[in-house]
Design a protein around this motif. Structure first.
Motif, PDB file in Angstrom:
ATOM      1  N   ASN A   1       0.897  -1.240   0.000  1.00  0.00           N
ATOM      2  CA  ASN A   1       0.058   0.104  -0.070  1.00  0.00           C
ATOM      3  C   ASN A   1       0.750   1.382  -0.058  1.00  0.00           C
ATOM      4  OD1 ASN A   1      -2.414  -1.467  -0.249  1.00  0.00           O
ATOM      5  ND2 ASN A   1      -2.999  -1.254   1.785  1.00  0.00           N
ATOM      6  N   ALA A   2       2.084   1.130   0.596  1.00  0.00           N
ATOM      7  CA  ALA A   2       2.931   2.442   0.295  1.00  0.00           C
ATOM      8  C   ALA A   2       3.527   2.607  -0.891  1.00  0.00           C
ATOM      9  CB  ALA A   2       4.120   2.212   1.333  1.00  0.00           C
ATOM     10  N   LYS A   3       3.691   1.597  -1.889  1.00  0.00           N
ATOM     11  CA  LYS A   3       3.816   1.938  -3.089  1.00  0.00           C
ATOM     12  C   LYS A   3       2.639   1.668  -4.506  1.00  0.00           C
ATOM     13  CE  LYS A   3       8.351  -0.079  -2.731  1.00  0.00           C
ATOM     14  NZ  LYS A   3       9.387  -1.328  -2.987  1.00  0.00           N
ATOM     15  N   ASN A   4       1.470   1.742  -3.656  1.00  0.00           N
ATOM     16  CA  ASN A   4       0.454   1.714  -4.566  1.00  0.00           C
ATOM     17  C   ASN A   4       0.410   0.599  -5.887  1.00  0.00           C
ATOM     18  OD1 ASN A   4      -0.792   3.642  -3.053  1.00  0.00           O
ATOM     19  ND2 ASN A   4      -0.574   5.138  -4.810  1.00  0.00           N
ATOM     20  N   THR A   5       0.989  -0.527  -5.214  1.00  0.00           N
ATOM     21  CA  THR A   5       0.997  -1.733  -6.157  1.00  0.00           C
ATOM     22  C   THR A   5       0.571  -3.031  -5.704  1.00  0.00           C
ATOM     23  OG1 THR A   5       3.090  -0.646  -6.999  1.00  0.00           O
ATOM     24  CG2 THR A   5       2.913  -3.060  -7.465  1.00  0.00           C
ATOM     25  N   VAL A   6       0.067  -3.867  -6.691  1.00  0.00           N
ATOM     26  CA  VAL A   6      -0.184  -5.277  -6.356  1.00  0.00           C
ATOM     27  C   VAL A   6       0.538  -6.248  -7.085  1.00  0.00           C
ATOM     28  CG1 VAL A   6      -2.191  -4.976  -7.944  1.00  0.00           C
ATOM     29  CG2 VAL A   6      -2.188  -6.942  -6.066  1.00  0.00           C
ATOM     30  N   TYR A   7       0.781  -7.364  -6.645  1.00  0.00           N
ATOM     31  CA  TYR A   7       1.710  -8.274  -7.137  1.00  0.00           C
ATOM     32  C   TYR A   7       0.995  -9.414  -7.301  1.00  0.00           C
ATOM     33  CZ  TYR A   7       5.171  -4.877  -5.650  1.00  0.00           C
ATOM     34  OH  TYR A   7       5.591  -3.630  -5.204  1.00  0.00           O
ATOM     35  N   LEU A   8       1.351 -10.484  -8.463  1.00  0.00           N
ATOM     36  CA  LEU A   8       1.098 -11.621  -8.573  1.00  0.00           C
ATOM     37  C   LEU A   8       2.403 -12.433  -8.703  1.00  0.00           C
ATOM     38  CD1 LEU A   8      -1.388 -13.729  -8.649  1.00  0.00           C
ATOM     39  CD2 LEU A   8      -1.233 -13.421 -11.045  1.00  0.00           C
TER      40      LEU A   8
END
Length: 116
Positions: A73-80
């Motif tokens: 959430n600090a980087k506004n990124t979601v990963y898979l």
């Protein structure tokens, strides 16, 4: 609102890839995030989902034990993280941000091809 996926490509069966989805234009930490995929001639299917704070996760049966969804959430990124890839995982992978019925956004997608 912008969702930009990256990390797709060509990989051999049994290989790994890590997809990323960078989000902007909304309050990322308020949204559940999902990864879905669409193969040629098939309907889009949910692959994995993660709650807004990251404590809840859901996976399609077809990817359980092989894929891991996570978010920063600090980087506004979601990963898979995708391991032990199979040819049937070949598809365009899209990320989705869901903050309610009228706050439902999709990225353009990134192609994943699993082939020898």
């Amino acid at each position: 609102v912008q969702l930009v996926e990256s990390g797709g490509g060509l990989v051999q069966p049994g290989g790994s890839l890590r997809l990323s989805c960078a989000a902007s234009g909304f309050t990322f930490s308020n949204y559940a995030m999902k990864w879905a995929r669409q193969a040629p001639g098939k309907e889009r299917e949910l692959v994995a989902a993660i709650s807004s704070a990251g404590g809840g996760r859901h996976y399609a049966d077809s990817v359980k034990g092989r894929f891991t969804i996570s978010r920063d959430n600090a980087k506004n990124t979601v990963y898979l993280q995708m391991n032990s890839l199979k040819p049937e995982d070949t598809a365009v992978y899209h990320c989705n941000a869901y903050g309610g019925h009228s706050n439902d956004y999709w990225g353009q997608g990134t192609q994943v091809t699993v082939s020898s």
